[in-house]
Motif scaffolding. Sequence first.
Motif, PDB file in Angstrom:
ATOM      1  N   ARG A  33       1.142  -0.855   0.059  1.00 32.32           N
ATOM      2  CA  ARG A  33      -0.246   0.072  -0.138  1.00 32.32           C
ATOM      3  C   ARG A  33       1.002   1.085  -0.091  1.00 32.32           C
ATOM      4  NH1 ARG A  33      -2.916  -2.837   4.205  1.00 32.32           N
ATOM      5  NH2 ARG A  33      -1.745  -0.615   5.584  1.00 32.32           N
ATOM      6  N   ALA A  34       2.270   1.015   1.065  1.00 31.07           N
ATOM      7  CA  ALA A  34       2.891   2.451   0.854  1.00 31.07           C
ATOM      8  C   ALA A  34       3.127   3.223  -0.612  1.00 31.07           C
ATOM      9  CB  ALA A  34       4.230   1.783   1.650  1.00 31.07           C
ATOM     10  N   ALA A  35       3.554   1.598  -1.262  1.00 30.06           N
ATOM     11  CA  ALA A  35       4.542   1.508  -2.378  1.00 30.06           C
ATOM     12  C   ALA A  35       3.194   2.320  -3.603  1.00 30.06           C
ATOM     13  CB  ALA A  35       4.959   0.635  -3.571  1.00 30.06           C
ATOM     14  N   ALA A  36       2.192   1.886  -3.491  1.00 32.70           N
ATOM     15  CA  ALA A  36       0.906   2.264  -4.110  1.00 32.70           C
ATOM     16  C   ALA A  36       0.726   3.842  -4.386  1.00 32.70           C
ATOM     17  CB  ALA A  36       0.094   1.869  -4.007  1.00 32.70           C
ATOM     18  N   ASP A  37       1.023   4.297  -2.703  1.00 32.49           N
ATOM     19  CA  ASP A  37       0.510   5.624  -2.615  1.00 32.49           C
ATOM     20  C   ASP A  37       1.664   6.530  -2.645  1.00 32.49           C
ATOM     21  OD1 ASP A  37      -1.697   4.727  -0.834  1.00 32.49           O
ATOM     22  OD2 ASP A  37      -0.705   5.344   0.715  1.00 32.49           O
ATOM     23  N   MET A  38       3.498   5.678  -2.898  1.00 32.90           N
ATOM     24  CA  MET A  38       4.204   7.091  -3.218  1.00 32.90           C
ATOM     25  C   MET A  38       4.224   7.113  -5.072  1.00 32.90           C
ATOM     26  SD  MET A  38       8.373   5.758  -2.500  1.00 32.90           S
ATOM     27  CE  MET A  38       8.242   3.766  -3.431  1.00 32.90           C
ATOM     28  N   LEU A  39       3.801   6.017  -5.312  1.00 34.23           N
ATOM     29  CA  LEU A  39       3.291   6.201  -6.737  1.00 34.23           C
ATOM     30  C   LEU A  39       2.858   7.030  -7.070  1.00 34.23           C
ATOM     31  CD1 LEU A  39       3.938   2.062  -8.570  1.00 34.23           C
ATOM     32  CD2 LEU A  39       5.703   4.256  -8.736  1.00 34.23           C
ATOM     33  N   ALA A  40       1.768   7.056  -6.755  1.00 33.04           N
ATOM     34  CA  ALA A  40       0.961   8.381  -7.090  1.00 33.04           C
ATOM     35  C   ALA A  40       1.151   9.711  -6.972  1.00 33.04           C
ATOM     36  CB  ALA A  40      -1.207   8.019  -6.124  1.00 33.04           C
ATOM     37  N   ASP A  41       1.528   9.878  -5.513  1.00 31.80           N
ATOM     38  CA  ASP A  41       2.780  11.588  -5.154  1.00 31.80           C
ATOM     39  C   ASP A  41       3.602  11.155  -6.159  1.00 31.80           C
ATOM     40  OD1 ASP A  41       0.737  11.372  -2.970  1.00 31.80           O
ATOM     41  OD2 ASP A  41       2.158  10.388  -1.885  1.00 31.80           O
ATOM     42  N   TRP A  42       4.361  10.094  -6.928  1.00 24.66           N
ATOM     43  CA  TRP A  42       5.500  10.663  -7.606  1.00 24.66           C
ATOM     44  C   TRP A  42       4.597  10.991  -8.828  1.00 24.66           C
ATOM     45  CZ3 TRP A  42      10.013   9.555  -7.208  1.00 24.66           C
ATOM     46  CH2 TRP A  42      10.962   9.287  -8.688  1.00 24.66           C
ATOM     47  N   MET A  43       3.596  10.348  -9.355  1.00 22.24           N
ATOM     48  CA  MET A  43       3.665  11.396 -10.998  1.00 22.24           C
ATOM     49  C   MET A  43       3.769  12.563 -11.481  1.00 22.24           C
ATOM     50  SD  MET A  43       3.848   8.340 -12.765  1.00 22.24           S
ATOM     51  CE  MET A  43       3.162   9.296 -14.308  1.00 22.24           C
ATOM     52  N   PRO A  44       2.546  12.726  -9.907  1.00 23.10           N
ATOM     53  CA  PRO A  44       2.531  14.297  -9.994  1.00 23.10           C
ATOM     54  C   PRO A  44       3.707  15.246  -9.683  1.00 23.10           C
ATOM     55  CG  PRO A  44       1.327  13.782  -8.635  1.00 23.10           C
ATOM     56  CD  PRO A  44       1.888  12.371  -9.176  1.00 23.10           C
ATOM     57  N   LEU A  45       4.865  14.937  -9.333  1.00 27.47           N
ATOM     58  CA  LEU A  45       6.393  15.438  -9.481  1.00 27.47           C
ATOM     59  C   LEU A  45       7.159  15.246 -10.737  1.00 27.47           C
ATOM     60  CD1 LEU A  45       7.578  14.362  -5.957  1.00 27.47           C
ATOM     61  CD2 LEU A  45       6.583  16.568  -6.967  1.00 27.47           C
ATOM     62  N   VAL A  46       6.861  14.506 -11.540  1.00 29.49           N
ATOM     63  CA  VAL A  46       7.682  14.349 -12.806  1.00 29.49           C
ATOM     64  C   VAL A  46       7.143  13.492 -14.431  1.00 29.49           C
ATOM     65  CG1 VAL A  46       9.163  12.103 -11.498  1.00 29.49           C
ATOM     66  CG2 VAL A  46       7.555  11.400 -12.739  1.00 29.49           C
ATOM     67  N   SER A  47       6.104  14.557 -13.805  1.00 30.61           N
ATOM     68  CA  SER A  47       5.476  14.450 -14.835  1.00 30.61           C
ATOM     69  C   SER A  47       5.402  15.601 -16.040  1.00 30.61           C
ATOM     70  CB  SER A  47       3.642  14.175 -15.104  1.00 30.61           C
ATOM     71  OG  SER A  47       3.547  13.282 -14.494  1.00 30.61           O
ATOM     72  N   PRO A  48       6.137  16.801 -15.380  1.00 28.65           N
ATOM     73  CA  PRO A  48       6.324  17.886 -16.615  1.00 28.65           C
ATOM     74  C   PRO A  48       7.772  17.393 -16.786  1.00 28.65           C
ATOM     75  CG  PRO A  48       5.480  18.334 -13.668  1.00 28.65           C
ATOM     76  CD  PRO A  48       5.487  17.298 -13.940  1.00 28.65           C
ATOM     77  N   ILE A  49       8.481  16.885 -16.335  1.00 29.22           N
ATOM     78  CA  ILE A  49       9.592  16.144 -17.026  1.00 29.22           C
ATOM     79  C   ILE A  49       9.975  15.637 -17.567  1.00 29.22           C
ATOM     80  CG2 ILE A  49      12.109  15.616 -16.241  1.00 29.22           C
ATOM     81  CD1 ILE A  49      12.120  15.972 -12.960  1.00 29.22           C
ATOM     82  N   ALA A  50       8.518  14.603 -17.928  1.00 28.69           N
ATOM     83  CA  ALA A  50       9.475  13.238 -18.527  1.00 28.69           C
ATOM     84  C   ALA A  50       7.951  14.425 -20.225  1.00 28.69           C
ATOM     85  CB  ALA A  50       8.290  12.819 -18.395  1.00 28.69           C
ATOM     86  N   ALA A  51       7.344  14.836 -19.886  1.00 21.65           N
ATOM     87  CA  ALA A  51       6.209  15.586 -21.059  1.00 21.65           C
ATOM     88  C   ALA A  51       7.393  15.949 -22.452  1.00 21.65           C
ATOM     89  CB  ALA A  51       5.298  16.640 -20.551  1.00 21.65           C
TER      90      ALA A  51
END
Length: 525
Positions: free
Chosen positions: A455-473
Amino acid sequence: MAEDFKGIVDRYGRPIAKAALKVEQAAPTGSGVRRHDALHPAAGLTPGRLGGILRASIDNDPESYLALAEDMEERDPHYAGVLGVRKRQVSGLDITVEAAGEDAASVEHADLVREVIERDGFEDELFDIQDAVGKGFSCTEIVWDTSAGQWRPKRLAWRDPRWFVFDQIDGETPLLRDAGQNVPLNPYQWIYHSAKVKSGLPIRGGIARAVAWTFLFKSFTIKDWAIFCEAYGQPLRLGKYDAGASEKDKQILLEAVSNIGVDYAAIVPASMAVEFIKADISGSHGLYKERADWLDQQTSKVVLGQTATTDAIAGGHAVGKTHDGVREDIEKADARQLAASLNRDLARPLVDLNHGPQKKYPRILIGRPEQIDITALVNNVAKLVPLGLKVGMSTMRDRIGIPDPADDEELLGAPKEPPPVDPPAGPVPARPKPGETEQTVHSTAGTSTRDAIERAAADMLADWMPLVSPIAAGLGDEIAIASSVEDVKALLAKRFEGLNVDALTEMLARSAFAARLAGEADETL
């Protein structure tokens, strides 16, 4: 079986006579022209006689020439050897039959032809048909067997080429000599093969015509060589007698010297002596061997197209490998011509007599098998058939060398996949902890199978995507147009400048702390 022969004609447009096919047209006879008597024009052959024999063969009297061609094979070991190699090389090649189509009838016709060419002795019959290579043509009679209600060749009978002449108008249509007349060959009863060694009339297309002159000159050379060896190759036996020897003593000495050459034993008086003088041959005695070898090389060139694999010459192995390519060309030409004759005079009559006239017929192919990458072929077909490529099953079997299965033969198939197993309903039961029973575990198990770490890994991935999306776009497009590795490094460095490191660090710390607490508490829900 096709009992009604109406509509069946041969390549000359002549209708088929059923009754005539059941009787041998050119069986040997005790009288007349079809006798196996011996003619030996090679005996006492001279340049003048040879020229006359060759001219007569063109003027529709080929009997002496064809007898000479037979004599040459018997009297010249080198010519018999290289000609035999050429004929056996083709008659021993792989023979395949290609169906005219994928329908059941075409496959059945091809199987019928395969049945005939797989008979014992067919390879030897091909060797006889290849007699045309030396003489220019061959006529092989098909002896049909109808005892089982079907038309099958009982044997392919070689017929002496001296029994045939050619039509005087076109010079190409073979005719059978019969009781003073020249009659046409019965349709669907003959395999007529003309070997195109050179362009021109069939009687002038055989190898024997070119080799005849080298055979003549070599026979002179061998005869002179034999006389020379007989006269100068033996040691001289010299008998000596005293000055007062009588005529009787001289006669005794002469008989003794003569007997030594025959009986290797003799006696003479003590006053007489016998001396052996060694035969030291000097001069141009090597000329005979060199001339005979040179003539053999010319024969090899005519028959095989090269000399390196038959005659001992300098450069042996390397030259031989180079000349093997020439032999391959000759082999392909001979095989192609032989297959054409068999398709015309064997495959088509066989199908017509048993199934009636067809629009397309199976084809006999003779040659070395192609080097096919079976794995690549199968993989390509497996990929392209789902995309719409149409591939015949019979064609694929022929390409990979697998025969058609028999009707009662057990067939291979793809292994059956086991039926899918449905997952059990509800959560997967947890293992009991130390001090707990299985019943206690079941009573506390919930509906979720994820533990705290998951569950912690799933929550971390949910918070991770908003951080890296601007970089990967749009990063992939920019890397695609970069011209060097340095450009890519600079691009990535610029992208990471906008990354919120503090937020990322805090998120990782929170996730690690939550996972630690879950582990300490043995949390599973």
